[in-house]
Design a protein around this motif. Structure first.
Motif, PDB file in Angstrom:
ATOM      1  N   HIS A  27     -15.555 -16.730 -41.444  1.00 48.76           N
ATOM      2  CA  HIS A  27     -16.019 -17.963 -42.071  1.00 48.76           C
ATOM      3  C   HIS A  27     -15.206 -18.207 -43.331  1.00 48.76           C
ATOM      4  CE1 HIS A  27     -17.965 -14.782 -44.301  1.00 48.76           C
ATOM      5  NE2 HIS A  27     -18.176 -15.645 -45.279  1.00 48.76           N
ATOM      6  N   THR A  28     -15.322 -19.400 -43.865  1.00 40.41           N
ATOM      7  CA  THR A  28     -14.589 -19.730 -45.091  1.00 40.41           C
ATOM      8  C   THR A  28     -15.506 -20.175 -46.226  1.00 40.41           C
ATOM      9  OG1 THR A  28     -14.244 -21.962 -44.225  1.00 40.41           O
ATOM     10  CG2 THR A  28     -12.445 -20.383 -43.904  1.00 40.41           C
ATOM     11  N   THR A  32     -19.769 -22.681 -42.913  1.00 40.93           N
ATOM     12  CA  THR A  32     -19.205 -22.053 -41.715  1.00 40.93           C
ATOM     13  C   THR A  32     -19.884 -20.699 -41.432  1.00 40.93           C
ATOM     14  OG1 THR A  32     -17.332 -21.230 -43.050  1.00 40.93           O
ATOM     15  CG2 THR A  32     -16.973 -23.242 -41.761  1.00 40.93           C
ATOM     16  N   VAL A  35     -23.241 -21.636 -39.728  1.00 42.75           N
ATOM     17  CA  VAL A  35     -23.008 -22.011 -38.329  1.00 42.75           C
ATOM     18  C   VAL A  35     -22.716 -20.777 -37.488  1.00 42.75           C
ATOM     19  CG1 VAL A  35     -21.425 -23.225 -36.761  1.00 42.75           C
ATOM     20  CG2 VAL A  35     -22.233 -24.358 -38.847  1.00 42.75           C
ATOM     21  N   ALA A  36     -21.843 -19.899 -37.985  1.00 46.02           N
ATOM     22  CA  ALA A  36     -21.470 -18.696 -37.223  1.00 46.02           C
ATOM     23  C   ALA A  36     -22.683 -17.803 -36.964  1.00 46.02           C
ATOM     24  CB  ALA A  36     -20.376 -17.923 -37.968  1.00 46.02           C
ATOM     25  N   THR A  52     -15.204 -20.106 -32.826  1.00 48.16           N
ATOM     26  CA  THR A  52     -15.400 -20.903 -34.044  1.00 48.16           C
ATOM     27  C   THR A  52     -14.126 -21.500 -34.642  1.00 48.16           C
ATOM     28  OG1 THR A  52     -15.571 -18.812 -35.281  1.00 48.16           O
ATOM     29  CG2 THR A  52     -17.620 -19.985 -34.780  1.00 48.16           C
ATOM     30  N   PHE A  56     -14.489 -25.148 -36.094  1.00 44.63           N
ATOM     31  CA  PHE A  56     -14.368 -25.424 -37.523  1.00 44.63           C
ATOM     32  C   PHE A  56     -13.179 -26.328 -37.839  1.00 44.63           C
ATOM     33  CE2 PHE A  56     -16.642 -21.135 -38.358  1.00 44.63           C
ATOM     34  CZ  PHE A  56     -17.875 -21.745 -38.163  1.00 44.63           C
ATOM     35  N   GLY A  60     -15.705 -28.586 -39.528  1.00 44.29           N
ATOM     36  CA  GLY A  60     -15.908 -27.508 -40.498  1.00 44.29           C
ATOM     37  C   GLY A  60     -16.772 -27.885 -41.683  1.00 44.29           C
ATOM     38  N   THR A  61     -17.317 -29.118 -41.667  1.00 46.72           N
ATOM     39  CA  THR A  61     -18.240 -29.546 -42.728  1.00 46.72           C
ATOM     40  C   THR A  61     -19.451 -30.215 -42.072  1.00 46.72           C
ATOM     41  OG1 THR A  61     -17.409 -31.812 -42.966  1.00 46.72           O
ATOM     42  CG2 THR A  61     -16.248 -30.087 -44.209  1.00 46.72           C
TER      43      THR A  61
END
Length: 206
Positions: A27-28, A32, A35-36, A52, A56, A60-61
């Motif tokens: 994830h970042t 994210t 969601v993951a 993902t 993403f 990704g938002t």
């Protein structure tokens, strides 16, 4: 060994094995990660990490995710379990984040658990790993190992979480829950050879 001594032994051995613990889900940012984690229910982290990047890249938002059709989200996550329901949850989750939270992930358990597809465990992961709030997410691996190590007699993850929080110092919670997961995968899988499970043997040596 008392229960407290077993917990201290577990903590010391896990710290030797896993002084650093990466978060298993790629994830970042908080969104994210949310969601993951939501996608990882009844699916392996490895599988989630495979699907993902494309998801993403496109969404990704929360703003981008809410603009997708459920069918488009489903197409992007179709390889993982419960894709139908998860696609609906992700779209509605994104809509709520935009409508109620200006597109940011809230930093309270209550607000997180109001989101579709977000239970207490998912909220705990986000609170601990995205925001550094002391939490002890309990999944089936942790529940199984805590039971195996006789650190809980909990019949469910709620009871196991209470016992874990009682036995392990609060400052260790965010790390030790990951260490237990890594140990379970490497040394004591749910199915398969338990020969490598030295920690269980150590705790109950005569």
């Amino acid at each position: 060994m008392t229960k407290k001594q077993r917990a201290q032994t577990v903590l010391a051995e896990l710290e030797k094995l896993y002084p650093e613990v990466p978060i298993p889900l790629d994830h970042t940012d908080a969104f994210t990660l949310l969601v993951a984690v939501a996608l990882s229910a009844q699916t392996t982290d490895k599988k989630v990490n495979q699907i993902t990047p494309k998801l993403f890249e496109i969404a990704g938002t929360p703003f981008k995710m809410k603009d997708l059709e459920v069918s488009e989200i489903k197409d992007l996550i179709r390889e993982i379990g419960l894709a139908n329901q998860k696609a609906k949850n992700l779209k509605r989750m994104a809509e709520i984040l935009v409508e109620k939270h200006n597109g940011t992930v809230p930093q309270t358990f209550e607000e997180l658990e109001e989101l579709p597809g977000v239970g207490h465990k998912t909220a705990s992961v986000v609170m601990s790993q995205a925001f550094g709030f002391p939490a002890f997410p309990v999944d089936t691996h942790i529940h199984r190992l805590m039971t195996q190590w006789k650190l809980t007699s909990g019949k469910n993850v709620v009871e196991t979480e209470k016992d874990a929080k009682r036995l392990f110092p609060e400052k260790t919670w965010n790390k030790v829950h990951l260490q237990i997961i890594f140990y379970g995968r490497e040394y004591s899988p749910a199915r398969g050879n338990k020969e490598k499970d030295f920690l269980t043997k150590m705790l109950f040596a005569e």
